[in-house]
Design a protein around this motif. Sequence first.
Motif, PDB file in Angstrom:
ATOM      1  N   TYR A 242     -56.806   3.901  63.676  1.00  0.00           N
ATOM      2  CA  TYR A 242     -56.969   2.533  63.190  1.00  0.00           C
ATOM      3  C   TYR A 242     -58.299   2.318  62.466  1.00  0.00           C
ATOM      4  O   TYR A 242     -58.559   1.216  61.975  1.00  0.00           O
ATOM      5  CB  TYR A 242     -56.866   1.545  64.356  1.00  0.00           C
ATOM      6  CG  TYR A 242     -55.631   1.723  65.210  1.00  0.00           C
ATOM      7  CD1 TYR A 242     -54.437   2.196  64.663  1.00  0.00           C
ATOM      8  CD2 TYR A 242     -55.649   1.426  66.571  1.00  0.00           C
ATOM      9  CE1 TYR A 242     -53.306   2.383  65.452  1.00  0.00           C
ATOM     10  CE2 TYR A 242     -54.522   1.592  67.365  1.00  0.00           C
ATOM     11  CZ  TYR A 242     -53.366   2.086  66.797  1.00  0.00           C
ATOM     12  OH  TYR A 242     -52.253   2.264  67.573  1.00  0.00           O
ATOM     13  N   GLY A 243     -59.138   3.348  62.456  1.00  0.00           N
ATOM     14  CA  GLY A 243     -60.419   3.235  61.765  1.00  0.00           C
ATOM     15  C   GLY A 243     -61.412   2.319  62.451  1.00  0.00           C
ATOM     16  O   GLY A 243     -62.206   1.642  61.797  1.00  0.00           O
ATOM     17  N   VAL A 244     -61.386   2.305  63.770  1.00  0.00           N
ATOM     18  CA  VAL A 244     -62.270   1.417  64.532  1.00  0.00           C
ATOM     19  C   VAL A 244     -63.489   2.195  65.008  1.00  0.00           C
ATOM     20  O   VAL A 244     -63.358   3.269  65.605  1.00  0.00           O
ATOM     21  CB  VAL A 244     -61.532   0.819  65.743  1.00  0.00           C
ATOM     22  CG1 VAL A 244     -62.470  -0.057  66.575  1.00  0.00           C
ATOM     23  CG2 VAL A 244     -60.331   0.019  65.277  1.00  0.00           C
ATOM     24  N   GLY A 245     -64.672   1.655  64.759  1.00  0.00           N
ATOM     25  CA  GLY A 245     -65.901   2.308  65.180  1.00  0.00           C
ATOM     26  C   GLY A 245     -66.892   1.307  65.722  1.00  0.00           C
ATOM     27  O   GLY A 245     -66.570   0.150  65.980  1.00  0.00           O
ATOM     28  N   GLY A 246     -68.120   1.741  65.898  1.00  0.00           N
ATOM     29  CA  GLY A 246     -69.197   0.854  66.307  1.00  0.00           C
ATOM     30  C   GLY A 246     -69.053   0.296  67.703  1.00  0.00           C
ATOM     31  O   GLY A 246     -68.468   0.908  68.601  1.00  0.00           O
ATOM     32  N   VAL A 247     -69.552  -0.940  67.867  1.00  0.00           N
ATOM     33  CA  VAL A 247     -69.577  -1.589  69.169  1.00  0.00           C
ATOM     34  C   VAL A 247     -68.164  -1.834  69.700  1.00  0.00           C
ATOM     35  O   VAL A 247     -67.900  -1.650  70.888  1.00  0.00           O
ATOM     36  CB  VAL A 247     -70.351  -2.927  69.081  1.00  0.00           C
ATOM     37  CG1 VAL A 247     -70.258  -3.686  70.406  1.00  0.00           C
ATOM     38  CG2 VAL A 247     -71.803  -2.686  68.712  1.00  0.00           C
ATOM     39  N   GLU A 248     -67.258  -2.233  68.809  1.00  0.00           N
ATOM     40  CA  GLU A 248     -65.892  -2.506  69.247  1.00  0.00           C
ATOM     41  C   GLU A 248     -65.254  -1.259  69.843  1.00  0.00           C
ATOM     42  O   GLU A 248     -64.581  -1.318  70.871  1.00  0.00           O
ATOM     43  CB  GLU A 248     -65.047  -3.010  68.078  1.00  0.00           C
ATOM     44  CG  GLU A 248     -63.632  -3.403  68.481  1.00  0.00           C
ATOM     45  CD  GLU A 248     -62.826  -3.989  67.339  1.00  0.00           C
ATOM     46  OE1 GLU A 248     -61.823  -4.666  67.603  1.00  0.00           O
ATOM     47  OE2 GLU A 248     -63.203  -3.743  66.174  1.00  0.00           O
ATOM     48  N   ARG A 249     -65.491  -0.112  69.209  1.00  0.00           N
ATOM     49  CA  ARG A 249     -64.947   1.148  69.713  1.00  0.00           C
ATOM     50  C   ARG A 249     -65.511   1.456  71.095  1.00  0.00           C
ATOM     51  O   ARG A 249     -64.772   1.800  72.024  1.00  0.00           O
ATOM     52  CB  ARG A 249     -65.287   2.270  68.731  1.00  0.00           C
ATOM     53  CG  ARG A 249     -64.801   3.650  69.168  1.00  0.00           C
ATOM     54  CD  ARG A 249     -65.319   4.727  68.227  1.00  0.00           C
ATOM     55  NE  ARG A 249     -64.856   6.047  68.601  1.00  0.00           N
ATOM     56  CZ  ARG A 249     -63.719   6.585  68.161  1.00  0.00           C
ATOM     57  NH1 ARG A 249     -62.942   5.909  67.325  1.00  0.00           N
ATOM     58  NH2 ARG A 249     -63.359   7.800  68.541  1.00  0.00           N
ATOM     59  N   ASP A 250     -66.838   1.321  71.240  1.00  0.00           N
ATOM     60  CA  ASP A 250     -67.483   1.609  72.524  1.00  0.00           C
ATOM     61  C   ASP A 250     -66.951   0.709  73.630  1.00  0.00           C
ATOM     62  O   ASP A 250     -66.713   1.158  74.762  1.00  0.00           O
ATOM     63  CB  ASP A 250     -69.001   1.434  72.401  1.00  0.00           C
ATOM     64  CG  ASP A 250     -69.640   2.478  71.487  1.00  0.00           C
ATOM     65  OD1 ASP A 250     -68.999   3.525  71.248  1.00  0.00           O
ATOM     66  OD2 ASP A 250     -70.762   2.228  71.018  1.00  0.00           O
ATOM     67  N   GLU A 251     -66.748  -0.581  73.313  1.00  0.00           N
ATOM     68  CA  GLU A 251     -66.267  -1.527  74.322  1.00  0.00           C
ATOM     69  C   GLU A 251     -64.847  -1.186  74.769  1.00  0.00           C
ATOM     70  O   GLU A 251     -64.535  -1.238  75.959  1.00  0.00           O
ATOM     71  CB  GLU A 251     -66.312  -2.946  73.760  1.00  0.00           C
ATOM     72  CG  GLU A 251     -67.722  -3.497  73.612  1.00  0.00           C
ATOM     73  CD  GLU A 251     -67.729  -4.896  73.031  1.00  0.00           C
ATOM     74  OE1 GLU A 251     -66.658  -5.339  72.531  1.00  0.00           O
ATOM     75  OE2 GLU A 251     -68.786  -5.547  73.066  1.00  0.00           O
ATOM     76  N   LEU A 252     -63.990  -0.802  73.829  1.00  0.00           N
ATOM     77  CA  LEU A 252     -62.607  -0.481  74.173  1.00  0.00           C
ATOM     78  C   LEU A 252     -62.521   0.816  74.977  1.00  0.00           C
ATOM     79  O   LEU A 252     -61.694   0.927  75.894  1.00  0.00           O
ATOM     80  CB  LEU A 252     -61.757  -0.381  72.909  1.00  0.00           C
ATOM     81  CG  LEU A 252     -61.485  -1.726  72.215  1.00  0.00           C
ATOM     82  CD1 LEU A 252     -60.828  -1.510  70.865  1.00  0.00           C
ATOM     83  CD2 LEU A 252     -60.623  -2.611  73.101  1.00  0.00           C
ATOM     84  N   ILE A 253     -63.351   1.773  74.665  1.00  0.00           N
ATOM     85  CA  ILE A 253     -63.369   3.019  75.439  1.00  0.00           C
ATOM     86  C   ILE A 253     -63.854   2.742  76.865  1.00  0.00           C
ATOM     87  O   ILE A 253     -63.335   3.309  77.835  1.00  0.00           O
ATOM     88  CB  ILE A 253     -64.252   4.075  74.744  1.00  0.00           C
ATOM     89  CG1 ILE A 253     -63.553   4.555  73.461  1.00  0.00           C
ATOM     90  CG2 ILE A 253     -64.523   5.256  75.674  1.00  0.00           C
ATOM     91  CD1 ILE A 253     -64.383   5.490  72.619  1.00  0.00           C
ATOM     92  N   GLN A 254     -64.829   1.833  77.007  1.00  0.00           N
ATOM     93  CA  GLN A 254     -65.301   1.469  78.339  1.00  0.00           C
ATOM     94  C   GLN A 254     -64.205   0.752  79.124  1.00  0.00           C
ATOM     95  O   GLN A 254     -64.003   1.006  80.319  1.00  0.00           O
ATOM     96  CB  GLN A 254     -66.534   0.564  78.237  1.00  0.00           C
ATOM     97  CG  GLN A 254     -67.084   0.087  79.573  1.00  0.00           C
ATOM     98  CD  GLN A 254     -67.487   1.242  80.491  1.00  0.00           C
ATOM     99  OE1 GLN A 254     -67.871   2.316  80.025  1.00  0.00           O
ATOM    100  NE2 GLN A 254     -67.385   1.033  81.795  1.00  0.00           N
ATOM    101  N   ILE A 255     -63.451  -0.131  78.454  1.00  0.00           N
ATOM    102  CA  ILE A 255     -62.330  -0.799  79.118  1.00  0.00           C
ATOM    103  C   ILE A 255     -61.300   0.232  79.566  1.00  0.00           C
ATOM    104  O   ILE A 255     -60.718   0.130  80.646  1.00  0.00           O
ATOM    105  CB  ILE A 255     -61.689  -1.843  78.184  1.00  0.00           C
ATOM    106  CG1 ILE A 255     -62.645  -3.017  77.964  1.00  0.00           C
ATOM    107  CG2 ILE A 255     -60.370  -2.356  78.776  1.00  0.00           C
ATOM    108  CD1 ILE A 255     -62.136  -4.036  76.968  1.00  0.00           C
ATOM    109  N   ALA A 256     -61.079   1.255  78.736  1.00  0.00           N
ATOM    110  CA  ALA A 256     -60.130   2.311  79.089  1.00  0.00           C
ATOM    111  C   ALA A 256     -60.577   3.031  80.362  1.00  0.00           C
ATOM    112  O   ALA A 256     -59.754   3.367  81.221  1.00  0.00           O
ATOM    113  CB  ALA A 256     -59.996   3.300  77.938  1.00  0.00           C
ATOM    114  N   ARG A 257     -61.868   3.272  80.483  1.00  0.00           N
ATOM    115  CA  ARG A 257     -62.387   3.925  81.692  1.00  0.00           C
ATOM    116  C   ARG A 257     -62.176   3.021  82.907  1.00  0.00           C
ATOM    117  O   ARG A 257     -61.764   3.478  83.980  1.00  0.00           O
ATOM    118  CB  ARG A 257     -63.872   4.252  81.532  1.00  0.00           C
ATOM    119  CG  ARG A 257     -64.181   5.336  80.496  1.00  0.00           C
ATOM    120  CD  ARG A 257     -65.610   5.821  80.620  1.00  0.00           C
ATOM    121  NE  ARG A 257     -65.917   6.863  79.650  1.00  0.00           N
ATOM    122  CZ  ARG A 257     -66.572   6.661  78.514  1.00  0.00           C
ATOM    123  NH1 ARG A 257     -66.999   5.443  78.200  1.00  0.00           N
ATOM    124  NH2 ARG A 257     -66.803   7.657  77.686  1.00  0.00           N
TER     125      ARG A 257
END
Length: 293
Positions: free
Chosen positions: A65-80
């Motif tokens: 989806y081409g998502v990076g930066g803060v939004e990417r980091d936040e979603l990966i943290q939610i996944a954890r």
Amino acid sequence: MTERRSPTIRRRRLGAELRRLRDAANVTIDGVAERLECSASKVSRIETGHTMATVRDVRDMLDIYGVGGVERDELIQIAREARQKGWWHPYSTVLTGAYVGMEAAAGSIRAYEQQVVPGLLQTEEYARAMIRSARPDITADEVEQRVRVRLGRQSLLTQDDPIDLWVVLDEAVLSRPVGGDAVMRTQLERLVEAADLPNVTLQVLPFEVGAHAGMDGTFTILDFPEPGDPDVVYAENATGGLFLEKSEELQKYAFIFDHIRAAAIRPEETVALIAKLAKEPLWKSRQKGSAWT
């Protein structure tokens, strides 16, 4: 059980965000499945929160989806966080954690109950008697595990950040001596105590109301404090229950609940009635079978 960051809600929120990002990127579910080398049904289940996504799955989706930066980091943290185990996980063999997980994250709960005292307000003895009667197919050990889960959930009412609970009880709930006379009297006293909490509101829907808006059955509306977590209606049945999340469904049940509580007696009158019934219960005023003689 004071942690409100429920993994169930994290999984649901993550799925909604991944679905939104996929739509924004104009990518189909089949396209994502092909890139991930998995089935389209798996992608769909991740987006609806019914399947737990691995952190690698989420990273790969965000790449697509081409998502990076803060939004990417936040979603990966939610996944954890979504992969963490809730406090109820050790009891997963005797219950489905979806409702318990959502309840743990709710800010407020509105419920209409036709048959039994809601789990958050049950005494241990009442819970045990109710579960034994409702589930004659399970073992004594499973009964005790279910009782422990039910009692564990009740800390939601008294923890530092308690939920707001508004319950309308059909008068039938107060009329049936679950567990016998002593158990039911104690349960009624427990309801009076619970109603004294500032975050608990109880109302009784009396028989004389006749037909009413809640005739179709028991339901619970769970409201969540985060804007990204839409409300849910849970309609319980013998096989587990049904979650309803569409806006028109939520509006319908909110409308029904408003009509039910308008028809019910006021909270202060409810407490007085329950306190009276604890001393002079309805089931003692009639002999068994007297209504049919």
